[in-house]
Enzyme design. Structure first.
Site, PDB file in Angstrom:
ATOM      1  N   ASP A  31       0.874  -1.163   0.000  1.00 30.99           N
ATOM      2  CA  ASP A  31       0.000   0.000   0.000  1.00 30.99           C
ATOM      3  C   ASP A  31       0.916   1.220   0.000  1.00 30.99           C
ATOM      4  O   ASP A  31       2.107   1.107   0.323  1.00 30.99           O
ATOM      5  CB  ASP A  31      -0.878  -0.033   1.257  1.00 30.99           C
ATOM      6  CG  ASP A  31      -1.677   1.240   1.429  1.00 30.99           C
ATOM      7  OD1 ASP A  31      -2.337   1.668   0.464  1.00 30.99           O
ATOM      8  OD2 ASP A  31      -1.619   1.819   2.536  1.00 30.99           O
ATOM      9  N   ASP A  33      -0.267   5.113   0.767  1.00 32.15           N
ATOM     10  CA  ASP A  33      -0.580   6.115   1.782  1.00 32.15           C
ATOM     11  C   ASP A  33      -0.501   5.519   3.184  1.00 32.15           C
ATOM     12  O   ASP A  33      -1.117   4.494   3.474  1.00 32.15           O
ATOM     13  CB  ASP A  33      -1.984   6.687   1.561  1.00 32.15           C
ATOM     14  CG  ASP A  33      -2.071   7.493   0.270  1.00 32.15           C
ATOM     15  OD1 ASP A  33      -1.027   7.955  -0.210  1.00 32.15           O
ATOM     16  OD2 ASP A  33      -3.185   7.651  -0.257  1.00 32.15           O
ATOM     17  N   LYS A 169      -8.177  -3.895  -4.406  1.00 31.90           N
ATOM     18  CA  LYS A 169      -6.811  -4.389  -4.195  1.00 31.90           C
ATOM     19  C   LYS A 169      -6.762  -5.910  -4.337  1.00 31.90           C
ATOM     20  O   LYS A 169      -5.813  -6.453  -4.893  1.00 31.90           O
ATOM     21  CB  LYS A 169      -6.300  -3.941  -2.827  1.00 31.90           C
ATOM     22  CG  LYS A 169      -6.077  -2.438  -2.751  1.00 31.90           C
ATOM     23  CD  LYS A 169      -5.507  -1.998  -1.419  1.00 31.90           C
ATOM     24  CE  LYS A 169      -5.296  -0.497  -1.390  1.00 31.90           C
ATOM     25  NZ  LYS A 169      -4.721  -0.021  -0.109  1.00 31.90           N
TER      26      LYS A 169
END
Length: 244
Positions: A31, A33, A169
């Protein structure tokens, strides 16, 4: 007491299995952020455009499960409505703030010929700068893409990108596994969308170095707050292989 003892054994086995897969990973998805980078790009962009408070309220509602990811993304971007020039200036004024240790971790994985992917609900154009610093090819970024009219005004986002909706995702990881044949793919992230991507990811490692999400911390089989733990585990695993 018997039940308590049995539960402890199961948890340890899951933790050890996750560590084993990590040491043998044939691909790693990060990921971005609050994981690769210390901040949340959409919140920073909102602040830059002068609508941080309004977007924060929308984000809070989304985190509480009041709306789907796509609806939350749509609402927040409709508040921000960044122009092409604003986005360009934002990226100049806000270079990637990489999380301590991530550069070293990525370099170690790359030295082991492990492909690295950035899978994010953030924006492709912003993430490309972090990927460039980490020497990750832009083709390994799976994120959302903003659209603009000819005059540079905001025109929405590409809704065909799987990362623009809930479960995106997981969809990206499934495609990667189907296309490339990965058998030990690891997902690393701080949020619930990262946790929910396993399966199809073969293992998930929760990361709390920038922000701790209670749901992720409680459900992750392996939860770390410093990338150094992942680095040392890889290095120790390699040393044990040499000893044998």
């Amino acid at each position: 007491m018997p039940n308590s003892k049995q539960y402890t054994v199961v948890v340890m086995a899951n933790f050890e299995e996750t560590q084993r897969i990590w040491c043998e990973a044939d691909a790693v998805c990060f990921d971005v952020d609050s994981t690769v980078c210390t901040d949340e790009a959409i919140d920073e962009l909102a602040n830059y455009c002068g609508v941080g408070r309004q977007v924060a309220e929308c984000t809070k509602a989304a985190m509480g499960g009041a709306m789907t990811f796509r609806r939350a993304l749509t609402q927040r971007l409709n508040i921000i409505r960044p122009t092409r020039d604003q986005l360009a200036n934002f990226m100049i004024d806000h270079p990637p703030n990489l999380t301590p240790g991530v550069r070293e971790l990525v370099q170690l994985l790359q030295s082991r010929n492990v492909p690295i992917y950035l899978v994010s609900g953030g924006f492709q154009s912003v993430i490309e700068r972090a990927a460039e610093e980490l020497e990750i090819p832009s083709s390994h970024i799976h994120a959302n893409k903003l659209r603009f009219f000819m005059d540079g005004e905001y025109a929405g986002f590409d809704e065909t990108q799987p990362t623009s909706e809930s479960g995106g995702k997981a969809a990206v990881i499934k495609r990667l596994k189907d296309k490339c044949g990965y058998k030990k793919l690891v997902m690393i992230g701080d949020g619930a969308t990262d946790l929910e991507a396993c399966p199809p990811a073969d293992a998930f490692i929760g990361f709390g170095g920038n922000v701790i999400r209670e749901k992720v911390q409680s459900k992750a089989k392996w939860y770390v707050t410093d990338f150094e733990e992942l680095i040392s585990t890889l290095e120790n695993g390699a040393a044990q292989e040499i000893d044998h």
